[in-house]
Every structure is written in structure tokens, then in C-alpha cells.
Design a protein around this motif. Structure first.
Motif, short mmCIF file in Angstrom:
data_model
loop_
_atom_site.label_atom_id
_atom_site.label_comp_id
_atom_site.label_asym_id
_atom_site.label_seq_id
_atom_site.Cartn_x
_atom_site.Cartn_y
_atom_site.Cartn_z
N ILE A 96 -1.45 12.58 7.99
CA ILE A 96 -1.62 13.00 6.59
C ILE A 96 -3.12 13.01 6.29
N PRO A 97 -3.65 14.09 5.73
CA PRO A 97 -5.11 14.20 5.57
C PRO A 97 -5.70 13.07 4.73
N VAL A 98 -6.92 12.68 5.08
CA VAL A 98 -7.61 11.68 4.27
C VAL A 98 -9.00 12.15 3.85
N ARG A 99 -9.45 13.27 4.44
CA ARG A 99 -10.86 13.65 4.22
C ARG A 99 -11.09 14.41 2.93
N ASN A 100 -10.06 15.11 2.42
CA ASN A 100 -10.29 15.82 1.16
C ASN A 100 -9.28 15.37 0.12
N GLU A 101 -9.69 15.50 -1.13
CA GLU A 101 -8.92 14.93 -2.24
C GLU A 101 -7.52 15.54 -2.35
N GLU A 102 -7.41 16.88 -2.19
CA GLU A 102 -6.07 17.51 -2.30
C GLU A 102 -5.15 16.98 -1.23
N GLY A 103 -5.66 16.84 0.00
CA GLY A 103 -4.84 16.33 1.10
C GLY A 103 -4.42 14.89 0.85
N LYS A 104 -5.36 14.10 0.36
CA LYS A 104 -5.06 12.68 0.09
C LYS A 104 -3.95 12.54 -0.96
N LYS A 105 -3.90 13.50 -1.89
CA LYS A 105 -2.90 13.41 -2.98
C LYS A 105 -1.47 13.44 -2.46
N ILE A 106 -1.27 13.97 -1.24
CA ILE A 106 0.08 13.98 -0.65
C ILE A 106 0.60 12.55 -0.54
N ARG A 107 -0.32 11.60 -0.39
CA ARG A 107 0.09 10.18 -0.26
C ARG A 107 0.75 9.64 -1.53
N LYS A 108 0.56 10.35 -2.65
CA LYS A 108 1.22 9.92 -3.90
C LYS A 108 2.73 10.05 -3.80
N ALA A 109 3.22 10.84 -2.83
CA ALA A 109 4.67 11.03 -2.66
C ALA A 109 5.33 9.81 -2.01
N PHE A 110 4.52 8.92 -1.43
CA PHE A 110 5.06 7.73 -0.77
C PHE A 110 4.94 6.55 -1.73
N VAL A 111 6.05 6.22 -2.36
CA VAL A 111 6.03 5.26 -3.49
C VAL A 111 6.84 4.02 -3.13
N ALA A 112 6.33 2.87 -3.54
CA ALA A 112 7.04 1.60 -3.29
C ALA A 112 8.26 1.50 -4.21
N ASN A 113 9.26 0.74 -3.75
CA ASN A 113 10.43 0.47 -4.60
C ASN A 113 10.01 -0.33 -5.84
N GLU A 114 10.95 -0.46 -6.77
CA GLU A 114 10.67 -1.19 -8.01
C GLU A 114 10.26 -2.62 -7.71
N ASN A 115 9.29 -3.12 -8.49
CA ASN A 115 8.78 -4.50 -8.35
C ASN A 115 8.15 -4.75 -6.97
N CYS A 116 7.69 -3.68 -6.33
CA CYS A 116 7.03 -3.81 -5.02
C CYS A 116 5.73 -3.00 -5.03
N VAL A 117 4.87 -3.30 -4.07
CA VAL A 117 3.67 -2.48 -3.85
C VAL A 117 3.62 -2.07 -2.38
N LEU A 118 2.84 -1.01 -2.09
CA LEU A 118 2.54 -0.67 -0.71
C LEU A 118 1.20 -1.33 -0.36
N LEU A 119 1.19 -2.05 0.74
CA LEU A 119 -0.03 -2.75 1.16
C LEU A 119 -0.53 -2.13 2.47
N SER A 120 -1.81 -1.76 2.48
CA SER A 120 -2.42 -1.18 3.68
C SER A 120 -3.38 -2.21 4.27
N SER A 121 -3.21 -2.47 5.57
CA SER A 121 -4.12 -3.38 6.26
C SER A 121 -4.71 -2.63 7.45
N ASP A 122 -6.01 -2.40 7.39
CA ASP A 122 -6.66 -1.48 8.31
C ASP A 122 -7.74 -2.21 9.11
#
Length: 345
Positions: A96-122
Motif C-alpha cells: 500500500i503506497p506510503v510516499r504520496n498523500e493520496e496513496g496513504k489515504k487508502i490506509r483509512k479503509a483499515f479501521v480498528a473494531n470498536e473500543n480498539c486502536v491499530l498499533l504500528s510497531s516499526d
């Protein structure tokens, strides 16, 4: 006219608008980039292509992979790459693209369940840390151990200026040189990346190898060793056979040389990440956490974490990933979180 037709586009650009034509009236991306200052239409065409690729490569195909639970479940392959990295298919969620803003926005489609967050460890610059360790390069090890910015450190050495005087362009050049070295890039390839002449690019590569003789020695030694043995090993002794390195065709043999250079570094990084994944998984089960490990994207792990577990999971993931193996330089991870994958990066 059809924007996606190279023939029709070439006719507009080179016959109607009389733009300077290159070899064979090409409409390839790199050709158009060089023509961007000649006419405003070029910028529009490049923008159209970028958005069209996002729609055709990600947005439309992803709809076909939604399961009955409303979610996408990728498939991970253990043997899809020769370096040992996991690969993701149906759909590929590692590109999934990360270099340009429009591409990064695709990541908004990946949403955590209720009362949860997505955590990224890089893992931060893990391959360069492994390079410093494997080559036993004092200057690079010192930079990492002092928590310096490695690209600024190298730029300061290459351009012979103080770190505080390193410009953005100098840092960008140094970064391209460092990664170019890791991937066995030529002066020509680096020149293309930086939009400078091959000769100028080669002087940067030569300067880097002169400044860091341990890296230069490692590169020569590992290629000779692999030519003689026909295989190479990661730091954990995982073996990769490289048939290309003995090929009579120069181009194929050169590709084998690059594989020999890069496999111990990228392969060791893959090994470390898998070891961390196994240990984290065991700890999540042992302590009855509700947190789930969702994705592995090269040097990054993505988790879905219930809000009440967030603080303890942040600590657990950091401790395991940074402590999974002791190199001569510290392993570092960057942890971020948010309601969706976009916010978590």
C-alpha cells in the motif's frame, strides 16, 4: 483522446504540441518527468496516471476480497521470497503506497473494531543497523550507539561538513548512497535515482567506500565467498543458494553478486522479525490478551489493541522487538497508534 493509449498520447505530445521527442516517442514515466517543465499538460498526465493506478491497483480490486465478516484477510506465504521475508497475496497488503498523500489515504479503509486502536510497531533502519553489525564498521556503529541520525552522519562525512551544516539535499543523497550500497546499486542506477550523472554518482559511492573501509571489505569478501561456495547465509545460518553468481552471462552474474551482498542483511532482518513475531504471539496467548497481530509489512507489525490493553501492549511489543537479539548496535522500534491504519503511521 485516450489518455491511457501511449500511441495517442505520443501523437498529442510530439506531433500536435511539438515537444522534444526522445527515443521512439516514448511516453514512459521517466521520459515525461523530464518534460514536465516544457508544458503544463505533462503534470496533469502524471497526476492522472497516479490516481488511475491507485484506483485500478487498490481501490477496485480490494472490493473483491471482502469476506462475509466485512473484512479483508490477506494470505501470507513463507516461501514467496528468496530472502526469507514473508510475502502477502490475495490481496497484497504489503505494497500500500506510503510516499504520496493520496496513496496513504487508502490506509483509512483499515479501521480498528470498536473500543480498539491499530498499533504500528516499526523497526527503525534495521537493515543499516545489521550492516553496521555484520561489517563491524566502527564509524557506523558509533553513530547508532550515540543515537545519531545515520543519514546526516554519513552526509557529514561524504560532503566533509559539520552535521549541523548538512542540508536536506545532502541528507537525501547520503540516504540514496547508503541504501544503494546495501542493494549493490551501480553509479548509473544511483545517478538515475538522484537525477545526477553516473560519474558524479560513482564519486559518492567511491567516497563512501573509502570512508567506511569495513563496508568495502565486507562487500568484496562476501561476493568472493559466495562465488566459491555458491550460497550465502544470514546471521542465523539460514542458507540461500545463489545459482546466478556462477552464470556465464555478465548481467545475470551481476544480479547474483547483488543477491550475495544483500541477502545476509535483508535475510537477517527477516529472521529477526519472525523471531519477534513468535515471541510476541506466545506472550499474547500466555497472558490472555485480547490483542491480535494483524499484519506484517516488511519491518513493521500491525496489531489491533483494545483500549484497556494499550499501555501494556506498547511496553510488551517494544521490549520484545528491541530485545529479541543483541547486535553490536541497539535495535530500535517506533510505535504509533490510531483508530485506523492511516492515523497509526
Amino acid at each position: 483522446f485516450n489518455l491511457s493509449s501511449p500511441k495517442q498520447l505520443a501523437s498529442i505530445l510530439y506531433e500536435k504540441l511539438q515537444l522534444p521527442a526522445g527515443k521512439g516517442n516514448s511516453t514512459a514515466h521517466e521520459v515525461l518527468v523530464k518534460l514536465e517543465s516544457k508544458h503544463p499538460i505533462i503534470k496533469e498526465i502524471l497526476e492522472y496516471r497516479r490516481l488511475n493506478k491507485l484506483e485500478s491497483s487498490y481501490i477496485l480490486p480490494f472490493n473483491d476480497y471482502v469476506h462475509s465478516d466485512g473484512k479483508i484477510h490477506t494470505i501470507y506465504k513463507q516461501t514467496g521470497t528468496r530472502t526469507g521475508r514473508l510475502s502477502s497475496v490475495d490481496p497484497n497488503l504489503q505494497n500500500i503506497p506510503v510516499r504520496n498523500e493520496e496513496g496513504k489515504k487508502i490506509r483509512k479503509a483499515f479501521v480498528a473494531n470498536e473500543n480498539c486502536v491499530l498499533l504500528s510497531s516499526d523497526y527503525s533502519q534495521i537493515e543499516l543497523r545489521i550492516l553496521a553489525h555484520i561489517t563491524d564498521c566502527e564509524s557506523l556503529k558509533e553513530a547508532f550507539n550515540n543515537n545519531e541520525d545515520i543519514h546526516t552522519h554519513v552526509a557529514s562525512d561524504i560532503f566533509n561538513v559539520l552535521e549541523k551544516d548538512v542540508t536536506k539535499d545532502m541528507r537525501r543523497t547520503a540516504k540514496a548512497v547508503i541504501f544503494g550500497i546495501v542493494y549493490g546499486i551501480s553509479g548509473f542506477g544511483l545517478g538515475e535515482n538522484l537525477d545526477i550523472t553516473a560519474k558524479e554518482a560513482k564519486t559518492y559511492i567511491d567516497k563512501y567506500l573509502e570512508l567506511y573501509p569495513e563496508v568495502n571489505k565486507y562487500m568484496k569478501d562476501i561476493v568472493l565467498k559466495t562465488r566459491s561456495l555458491g550460497y550465502v547465509r544470514t546471521l542465523f545460518n539460514r542458507k540461500r543458494i545463489i545459482e546466478e553468481i556462477k552464470n556465464t552471462n555478465y548481467l545475470i552474474r551481476s544480479m547474483g553478486d547483488r543477491m550475495a551482498l544483500n541477502t545476509p542483511i535483508q535475510g537477517t532482518s527477516a529472521d529477526i522479525l519472525k523471531m519477534a513475531m513468535i515471541k510476541i504471539d506466545n506472550e499474547l496467548k500466555k497472558n490472555n490478551y485480547k490483542t491480535k497481530m494483524l499484519l506484517q509489512v516488511h519491518d513493521e507489525l500491525i496489531f489491533e489493541v483494545p483500549n484497556e490493553e494499550l499501555e501494556s501492549i506498547k511496553e510488551l511489543v517494544r521490549n520484545i522487538m528491541e530485545g529479541i537479539y543483541k547486535l553490536s548496535v541497539p535495535l530500535k522500534v517506533e510505535i504509533e497508534y490510531g483508530k485506523d491504519w492511516y492515523d497509526a503511521k
